[in-house]
Write an enzyme that holds these catalytic residues in place. Structure first.
Site, PDB file in Angstrom:
ATOM      1  CG  ASP A 257      -2.082   1.584   1.248  1.00  0.00           C
ATOM      2  OD1 ASP A 257      -2.420   1.506   0.036  1.00  0.00           O
ATOM      3  OD2 ASP A 257      -2.054   1.691   2.160  1.00  0.00           O
TER       4      ASP A 257
ATOM      5  CD  GLU B  24      -4.552   1.216  -3.225  1.00  0.00           C
ATOM      6  OE1 GLU B  24      -5.719   1.641  -3.038  1.00  0.00           O
ATOM      7  OE2 GLU B  24      -3.514   2.474  -2.677  1.00  0.00           O
TER       8      GLU B  24
ATOM      9  CG  ASP C  87      -1.188   3.679   5.470  1.00  0.00           C
ATOM     10  OD1 ASP C  87      -1.652   4.023   5.390  1.00  0.00           O
ATOM     11  OD2 ASP C  87       0.070   3.975   6.491  1.00  0.00           O
TER      12      ASP C  87
END
Ligand SMILES: [Zn+2]
Length: 391
Positions: free
Chosen positions: A175, A259, A352
């Site tokens: 992340d 991502e 996170d």
């Protein structure tokens, strides 16, 4: 690279000539208009360079190889632009884009001086000493650059082998955040070391001093070099972090999930236009600095280069609002930037890391808008679509 004082003058001269030729060539190409017909290509420009050298002793004093290579680089830059893999060629600025490139047999004239030092025979300049940061093997070209801090570098173009898969079947989710640059599904968190508080203060003081210095003055030049040195230090640390983190991830995990974010779009200015001003401009600007500082885009680019085929992009929606334990989606679960407390099951953890676990469990989306160069000449210098910024 460590040129002597005399060599440095010659190198700067050669860089200046390469920049001049590049900018002139670029200007010609930019004059293209439908009604004017084609602008000169590489061959025509190379012929014009020979002609120009005949009339300009300043140009003729420098190496034709270096100057011609600048035109060839420009040609390649346009080809890459039209292929859609790179941005439009830009003007080169004095003091900022200082560099030259040597390709082919001339690039192979390198000798080893001792355990750590080697020398390279630069056309019209002579043997210039440099420190080897790694073993040299099978390069086809090199590039000499001078950064804004006044340091000289030489890089030999080689495409290294990808990092081998550990073969453990382990998947990691990464992340990318703003307060913490990177959180892993394994619970680890890491950020690049930026400037220390003391250094940041010094930078601010220097920037104030620069604002007061008269344009074109010696003082201004001196302050600019000092600022450049500090900024280079920050960029060095960030780049070091990106390289170490990407290598570490590629070595430890079989599959790396990130991502699927459009960093380019996210960092684009929020200002909008005069008719249609953007919203949240100040917040966006702050976020942009955070994103760029943490070196996101570069990290993924390097991961894909070091672990080709092992990096998967996962849909970014709801990864920060979904509870990793029970899959419940609620924006209220994210109580603050740092903590995640699930409103459904009470699961509690670092926000996170929770997002990273969702990313690890995600499914790869097919790449959209990914344009790749399929065939690449071995003679070409390996380049990234978004070149890493050093200084
Ligand atoms: Zn839950």
């Amino acid at each position: 690279m460590y040129p002597s004082a005399a060599q440095e003058i010659l190198l700067l001269e050669a860089c200046g000539q390469a920049r001049f030729v590049w900018n002139l060539g670029l200007e010609q190409r930019l004059m293209w208009a439908r009604w004017k017909g084609p602008t000169p290509g590489f061959n025509a420009q190379a012929a014009q360079l020979t002609e120009a050298r005949g009339g300009e002793p300043w140009l003729a004093a420098g190496s034709q190889t270096v100057q011609q290579q600048a035109l060839r680089d420009l040609d390649q830059a346009w080809a890459r632009f039209f292929a859609g893999t790179h941005r439009r060629p830009r003007w080169r600025k004095a003091g900022k884009d200082e560099g030259l490139r040597i390709v082919g047999p001339q690039a192979l004239r390198v000798r080893q001086d001792n355990r750590s030092r080697s020398s390279v025979l630069v056309p019209k300049i002579g043997w210039v000493s440099f420190k080897r940061s790694r073993a040299l093997a099978s390069w086809k070209s090199y590039r000499i650059t001078r950064d804004r801090a006044g340091r000289w570098h030489i890089s030999f173009a080689v495409i290294p082998d990808p990092i081998t898969t550990p073969g453990t079947g382990q998947v990691v989710g990464v992340d990318r955040g703003v307060t913490v640059a990177v959180a892993l599904s394994s619970g680890e968190m890491t950020s690049p070391v930026g400037l220390s508080l003391k250094e940041a203060e010094r930078l601010l003081r220097l920037q104030r001093r620069l604002a007061r210095a008269r344009r074109g003055s010696n003082r201004r030049k001196k302050v600019r070099t000092l600022i450049g040195r500090l900024k280079a230090r920050e960029a060095d640390r960030r780049k070091d972090w990106v390289e170490k983190t990407s290598t570490d991830l590629a070595r430890r995990f079989d599959v790396i999930r990130v991502e699927d974010l459009n960093v380019k779009g996210m960092t684009r200015s929020a200002r909008g236009t005069v008719q249609k001003p953007g919203r949240n401009v100040a917040q966006k600007a702050g976020l942009n600095r955070g994103i760029l500082k943490s070196g996101w885009g570069l990290l993924v680019t390097r991961l894909e280069q070091k672990a080709p085929g092992r990096v998967e992009k996962v849909k970014a929606a709801y990864t920060s609002q979904t509870c990793h334990a029970c899959k419940h989606i609620a924006s209220e679960s994210r109580q603050s930037q740092a903590t995640f407390v699930c409103v459904a099951c009470g699961h509690q953890g670092n926000a996170d890391v929770n997002a990273a676990r969702n990313i690890a469990a995600g499914h790869a989306v097919t790449a959209r808008g990914d344009r790749r160069v399929l065939a690449r000449s071995v003679k070409r210098e390996p380049q990234h679509a978004r070149p890493p910024k050093v200084a």
